[in-house]
Design an enzyme around this catalytic site. Structure first.
Site, PDB file in Angstrom:
ATOM      1  N   ASP A 165       0.874  -1.210   0.049  1.00  0.00           N
ATOM      2  CA  ASP A 165       0.008  -0.132  -0.051  1.00  0.00           C
ATOM      3  C   ASP A 165       0.861   1.326  -0.351  1.00  0.00           C
ATOM      4  OD1 ASP A 165      -2.477   1.728   0.446  1.00  0.00           O
ATOM      5  OD2 ASP A 165      -1.433   2.153   2.145  1.00  0.00           O
ATOM      6  N   ASP A 198      -6.422  -6.963  -1.556  1.00  0.00           N
ATOM      7  CA  ASP A 198      -5.187  -7.016  -0.486  1.00  0.00           C
ATOM      8  C   ASP A 198      -3.981  -7.466  -1.291  1.00  0.00           C
ATOM      9  OD1 ASP A 198      -6.688  -5.563   1.279  1.00  0.00           O
ATOM     10  OD2 ASP A 198      -7.278  -7.471   2.475  1.00  0.00           O
ATOM     11  N   GLU A 255      -1.747  -5.439  -3.543  1.00  0.00           N
ATOM     12  CA  GLU A 255      -0.935  -4.812  -2.924  1.00  0.00           C
ATOM     13  C   GLU A 255       0.295  -5.558  -2.329  1.00  0.00           C
ATOM     14  OE1 GLU A 255      -3.708  -1.283  -0.805  1.00  0.00           O
ATOM     15  OE2 GLU A 255      -3.403  -3.279   0.365  1.00  0.00           O
TER      16      GLU A 255
END
Length: 230
Positions: free
Chosen positions: A51, A120, A123
């Protein structure tokens, strides 16, 4: 070996040949898999790092490319690029769900197509590339893979308000009683995930999830829209 073949297949899609393939394996490992395989590392720490790498790469690109755009507008455009729905779209293009290691139970409940899991994992893959190849390679990878998303954000073509789209469709059919209900949340305060039920026609039509209540509602609306298309 099937796992090795799948890893090579994904490397080919990403255009990245890992020196340390274990980084990619970890990036593709969901916490549910680690719960059943106690020695397996899972990808949450990589998500955290990925991220940050993604945010910096997009921020630097916008800062240098658009010197006359205000800070507030740059922030809005960056948010469009790095939001969960955009990340999910990138992951879908890679067919990422095919490669994720997860528990059988998670798979049975739709884990391979779940927006938050795919987002997720994107990332985490970015973090794996960063750790394996360094920042410049990771940044160039991001700018290549997110090129269309970046351009759409600049041209204000990204539409993330699935709630409004769903409401318009349902109202056109005479359905106005649409409710979003928070049913539970899980995880630590700094990484809390919310689950929201979407109800209309006196029935739960979908359950959305996200790291904010708003994201969970948007996810529920997105799933309901897909259901209307089927």
């Amino acid at each position: 070996m099937e796992e090795e073949r799948l890893l090579e297949e994904l490397e080919s899609k990403l255009g990245i040949e890992f020196q340390n393939i274990n980084l990619l394996v970890t990036a593709l490992t969901h916490s549910s898999y680690a719960n059943e395989n106690k020695n397996a590392e899972y990808n949450e720490r990589l998500e955290f790092l990925g991220d940050a790498v993604l945010q910096l790469s997009i921020s630097e690109y916008f800062f240098k490319k658009y010197p006359t755009i205000s800070e507030g507008e740059l922030t809005k455009k960056r948010a469009l690029v790095v939001c969960g729905m955009s990340l999910h779209s990138i992951g879908e293009r890679w067919q990422l769900g095919k490669y994720i290691r997860m528990s059988h139970g998670e798979e049975l409940t739709g884990g391979r197509t779940r927006v938050s899991i795919i987002a997720d994992c994107v990332e985490a893959v970015i973090a794996a590339i960063y750790l394996d190849k360094g920042f410049d390679t990771a940044k160039n990878f991001i700018l290549r893979e997110f090129e269309g998303t970046i351009q759409n954000a600049v041209e204000n073509k990204i539409i993330l308000d699935y709630k409004t789209r769903l409401q318009e469709i349902l109202q056109s059919k005479g359905k106005t009683d649409i409710k979003y209900t928070l049913v539970r949340h899980e995880g630590p305060p700094h990484r809390r995930k919310f689950f929201v039920n979407l109800n209309f026609d006196n029935d739960v039509k979908s359950t959305g999830e996200g790291y904010t209540k708003k994201d969970a509602e948007q996810d529920a609306a997105c799933k309901a829209l897909k259901g209307l298309d089927n």
